[in-house]
Design a protein around this motif. Sequence first.
Motif, PDB file in Angstrom:
ATOM      1  N   MET A 189       0.710  -1.287   0.215  1.00  0.00           N
ATOM      2  CA  MET A 189       0.133  -0.086  -0.136  1.00  0.00           C
ATOM      3  C   MET A 189       0.720   1.250  -0.151  1.00  0.00           C
ATOM      4  N   ILE A 190       1.853   1.244   0.725  1.00  0.00           N
ATOM      5  CA  ILE A 190       2.822   2.290   0.735  1.00  0.00           C
ATOM      6  C   ILE A 190       3.444   2.650  -0.585  1.00  0.00           C
ATOM      7  N   ALA A 191       3.980   1.334  -1.319  1.00  0.00           N
ATOM      8  CA  ALA A 191       4.372   1.587  -2.622  1.00  0.00           C
ATOM      9  C   ALA A 191       3.397   2.188  -3.501  1.00  0.00           C
ATOM     10  N   ARG A 192       2.029   1.727  -3.428  1.00  0.00           N
ATOM     11  CA  ARG A 192       0.987   2.136  -4.328  1.00  0.00           C
ATOM     12  C   ARG A 192       0.984   3.844  -3.865  1.00  0.00           C
ATOM     13  N   MET A 193       0.874   4.190  -2.785  1.00  0.00           N
ATOM     14  CA  MET A 193       0.712   5.452  -2.334  1.00  0.00           C
ATOM     15  C   MET A 193       1.596   6.539  -3.118  1.00  0.00           C
ATOM     16  N   LYS A 194       2.938   5.720  -2.985  1.00  0.00           N
ATOM     17  CA  LYS A 194       4.074   6.527  -3.655  1.00  0.00           C
ATOM     18  C   LYS A 194       3.750   6.736  -5.041  1.00  0.00           C
ATOM     19  N   SER A 195       3.296   5.867  -5.644  1.00  0.00           N
ATOM     20  CA  SER A 195       3.138   5.826  -7.282  1.00  0.00           C
ATOM     21  C   SER A 195       1.917   6.759  -7.663  1.00  0.00           C
ATOM     22  N   LEU A 196       0.794   6.732  -6.625  1.00  0.00           N
ATOM     23  CA  LEU A 196      -0.168   7.599  -6.951  1.00  0.00           C
ATOM     24  C   LEU A 196       0.099   9.033  -6.681  1.00  0.00           C
ATOM     25  N   ARG A 197       1.110   9.543  -5.904  1.00  0.00           N
ATOM     26  CA  ARG A 197       1.289  10.449  -5.376  1.00  0.00           C
ATOM     27  C   ARG A 197       1.596  11.812  -6.745  1.00  0.00           C
ATOM     28  N   ASP A 198       0.997  12.907  -6.550  1.00  0.00           N
ATOM     29  CA  ASP A 198       1.583  13.789  -7.658  1.00  0.00           C
ATOM     30  C   ASP A 198       2.739  14.752  -7.044  1.00  0.00           C
ATOM     31  N   GLU A 199       3.228  15.744  -7.907  1.00  0.00           N
ATOM     32  CA  GLU A 199       4.313  16.468  -7.568  1.00  0.00           C
ATOM     33  C   GLU A 199       4.335  17.412  -6.329  1.00  0.00           C
ATOM     34  N   ASN A 200       2.908  17.567  -5.728  1.00  0.00           N
ATOM     35  CA  ASN A 200       2.949  18.339  -4.376  1.00  0.00           C
ATOM     36  C   ASN A 200       2.506  17.245  -3.267  1.00  0.00           C
ATOM     37  N   ASN A 201       3.043  16.213  -3.400  1.00  0.00           N
ATOM     38  CA  ASN A 201       2.909  15.248  -2.470  1.00  0.00           C
ATOM     39  C   ASN A 201       1.656  14.818  -1.905  1.00  0.00           C
ATOM     40  N   LYS A 202       0.352  14.976  -2.956  1.00  0.00           N
ATOM     41  CA  LYS A 202      -0.813  14.627  -2.737  1.00  0.00           C
ATOM     42  C   LYS A 202      -1.516  13.580  -3.379  1.00  0.00           C
ATOM     43  N   ILE A 203      -2.192  12.797  -3.134  1.00  0.00           N
ATOM     44  CA  ILE A 203      -2.751  11.734  -3.683  1.00  0.00           C
ATOM     45  C   ILE A 203      -4.025  11.943  -4.330  1.00  0.00           C
ATOM     46  N   PRO A 204      -4.342  12.471  -5.525  1.00  0.00           N
ATOM     47  CA  PRO A 204      -5.598  13.068  -6.044  1.00  0.00           C
ATOM     48  C   PRO A 204      -6.616  11.745  -6.136  1.00  0.00           C
ATOM     49  N   GLY A 205      -7.549  12.422  -6.236  1.00  0.00           N
ATOM     50  CA  GLY A 205      -9.018  11.351  -6.444  1.00  0.00           C
ATOM     51  C   GLY A 205      -9.354  10.940  -5.036  1.00  0.00           C
ATOM     52  N   ASP A 206     -10.064   9.742  -5.069  1.00  0.00           N
ATOM     53  CA  ASP A 206     -10.775   9.180  -3.996  1.00  0.00           C
ATOM     54  C   ASP A 206      -9.755   8.351  -3.210  1.00  0.00           C
ATOM     55  N   PHE A 207      -9.313   9.000  -2.331  1.00  0.00           N
ATOM     56  CA  PHE A 207      -8.322   8.446  -1.238  1.00  0.00           C
ATOM     57  C   PHE A 207      -9.104   7.299  -0.525  1.00  0.00           C
ATOM     58  N   ASP A 208     -10.223   7.730  -0.099  1.00  0.00           N
ATOM     59  CA  ASP A 208     -11.088   6.528   0.511  1.00  0.00           C
ATOM     60  C   ASP A 208     -11.144   5.389  -0.262  1.00  0.00           C
ATOM     61  N   VAL A 209     -11.240   5.417  -1.391  1.00  0.00           N
ATOM     62  CA  VAL A 209     -11.286   4.298  -2.260  1.00  0.00           C
ATOM     63  C   VAL A 209     -10.043   3.277  -1.972  1.00  0.00           C
ATOM     64  N   GLU A 210      -9.022   3.978  -2.038  1.00  0.00           N
ATOM     65  CA  GLU A 210      -7.695   3.676  -2.025  1.00  0.00           C
ATOM     66  C   GLU A 210      -7.665   2.960  -0.447  1.00  0.00           C
ATOM     67  N   LEU A 211      -7.880   3.446   0.574  1.00  0.00           N
ATOM     68  CA  LEU A 211      -8.146   2.861   1.900  1.00  0.00           C
ATOM     69  C   LEU A 211      -8.855   1.756   1.987  1.00  0.00           C
ATOM     70  N   ASN A 212     -10.002   1.675   1.337  1.00  0.00           N
ATOM     71  CA  ASN A 212     -10.813   0.623   1.130  1.00  0.00           C
ATOM     72  C   ASN A 212     -10.074  -0.721   0.574  1.00  0.00           C
ATOM     73  N   LYS A 213      -9.285  -0.499  -0.428  1.00  0.00           N
ATOM     74  CA  LYS A 213      -8.556  -1.372  -1.167  1.00  0.00           C
ATOM     75  C   LYS A 213      -7.598  -2.193  -0.308  1.00  0.00           C
ATOM     76  N   TRP A 214      -6.960  -1.040   0.749  1.00  0.00           N
ATOM     77  CA  TRP A 214      -5.972  -1.604   1.652  1.00  0.00           C
ATOM     78  C   TRP A 214      -6.699  -2.534   2.771  1.00  0.00           C
ATOM     79  N   ALA A 215      -7.830  -1.959   3.217  1.00  0.00           N
ATOM     80  CA  ALA A 215      -8.368  -2.636   4.109  1.00  0.00           C
ATOM     81  C   ALA A 215      -9.132  -4.102   3.645  1.00  0.00           C
ATOM     82  N   LEU A 216      -9.483  -4.142   2.326  1.00  0.00           N
ATOM     83  CA  LEU A 216     -10.109  -5.196   1.796  1.00  0.00           C
ATOM     84  C   LEU A 216      -9.161  -6.375   1.593  1.00  0.00           C
ATOM     85  N   GLU A 217      -7.767  -5.915   0.949  1.00  0.00           N
ATOM     86  CA  GLU A 217      -6.654  -6.915   0.839  1.00  0.00           C
ATOM     87  C   GLU A 217      -6.230  -7.300   2.190  1.00  0.00           C
TER      88      GLU A 217
END
Length: 516
Positions: A189-217
Amino acid sequence: MQMSRLRACAGLSTINAVFKHEPRAAMKLITANFHQDTTTADNVVATRPLEEIPGPSSLPLIGPLLHFLPGGSIGTRVGIELSEVLYKTYGPIVRIDGMLGKPTFIFLYDADACAQVLRGESTYPVRPGFQSLEYYRKEYVKPKQELTGLITDHGEPWKAMRSAVNPVMLKPKTVQLYAHVLDEVAQDMIARMKSLRDENNKIPGDFDVELNKWALESIGTVALGGRIGCLDPNLPADSPARELIQNIHEIFQLVQDLDFKPSLWRYYSTKNFKKAMYLFDRQMELSKIYIKRAVKDIEKAKGTVSANEKGILEKLLEVDENMAVIMASDMLFAGVDTAANTVLATMYLLAVNPDKQQKLREEVLQQDDKQRYLKACIKESMRMLPVVSGNLRRTTREYNLMGYHIPNNTNIIFNHQYLSLMEDQFPRPAEFIPERWLTTADDPLHHGRASPFANMPFGFGARQCIGKRIAALEMETFVSRLVENFEIGWEGGDLNVVSNSLNYVKGPFDYTFKDI
Ligand code: HEM
């Protein structure tokens, strides 16, 4: 709920003084007098009837509906906002009469009264809710099942299943077997967050959905005996994993509408009801695909795994295959949004309290196995921003509660989020102070000064959360990887939390994740 709301609640210790009906001192007296008589209905001395409990007024047929319409005294408030308006207007015990097929509910804001009900429960506590799932499992599925699961069963069938799964799912040694694989998930999940990050160190889009993926996994590895692949960027569009993720996401959306809002599905098959039945069916089928795969792996490994190394699914399969499938489904149902939203709230509180975040990072970097500060941070987050704002019981006997007669079969809500934000339970309640969980008893902030019935994020007693140890391990593993890898920041205003059946952290997700 915005954070400013949280701050407003925290100042509510003086609210009782302005009760229209019962000033605080009077309530305390009543409470003290009547708490002596807690055991059986036979002891009940002259009490006032349930109908006299303060609450919004009711009309024939529609009950208190007018109060809940936009512009009404309660309006569309839910969650902590509903708790707050009821407490401020009516006091520590409130009655909301039934309406539109919903039964009467009693709201409690007094920790002693919560204790009285919960301690007085029979061996078969009843927690109503999730009626659409209950309908699916009890009426819709053919042939009829004897066991339908911990979430939906009551009485003897619930007890039989709970007794079988308790020693498996609550055994620290068995849960600890997942430490390694949950850490793998956290690192992915950390690797995924790094790959999703933009140049401002933000993760654009539905970050809650990303967290749901971590929780489901994470919960999938426990419930289905192996990795699902939710965090894989190359997951094929037609894979069972992709369908399972989508399916669970849609189930949560639908269950909100069917079970927690007025809905006509109880009278006829609405479009949403039909869709929910289809999704529940698919969830069962998809779970079975994974479980079959796990059964094959278990067969292959037979003889090479000692009894101590057997995982939860393997142990449940040994008890009964049907039970293992049902339990897997309950875990997927109860274990995704809960863990995901708790981590979202914890990240926010760490971001806006950088000194606490740094203290946590130091503990993590020292590789201190006890992880006392980490555990305290998560506890403190669950006190301030719990994913479940209140718990529910249907009484299994009569009570004399705060001077009122509560008949058997009454629905009671314990408002533990609100109680946990009261100054007289947790001093400086709006401040994130993980230290309160670690200090000694002589410290005014010591958590032991609060009633244990004020803060119950995992519920209470025989019916408490069966996944609490698994959830704790998942969250501790992930949060520790987060602070090890990132300096978590927050560039937005108050955190936006929306209450439905659960407290959901909603966008904008203004977190920043700078590399350490
Ligand atoms: C932060 C994470 C979680 C929180 C805050 C949470 C909270 C709760 C609460 C408050 C209850 C009701 C307890 C009661 O009635 O006294 C509950 C029940 C339950 N939870 Fe959790 N939960 C979490 C994670 C999980 C996970 C990961 C699983 C999966 C293993 C899970 C499975 C269940 C089940 C099956 C029940 C029903 C238990 C029964 O009625 O016997 N929960 N949870």
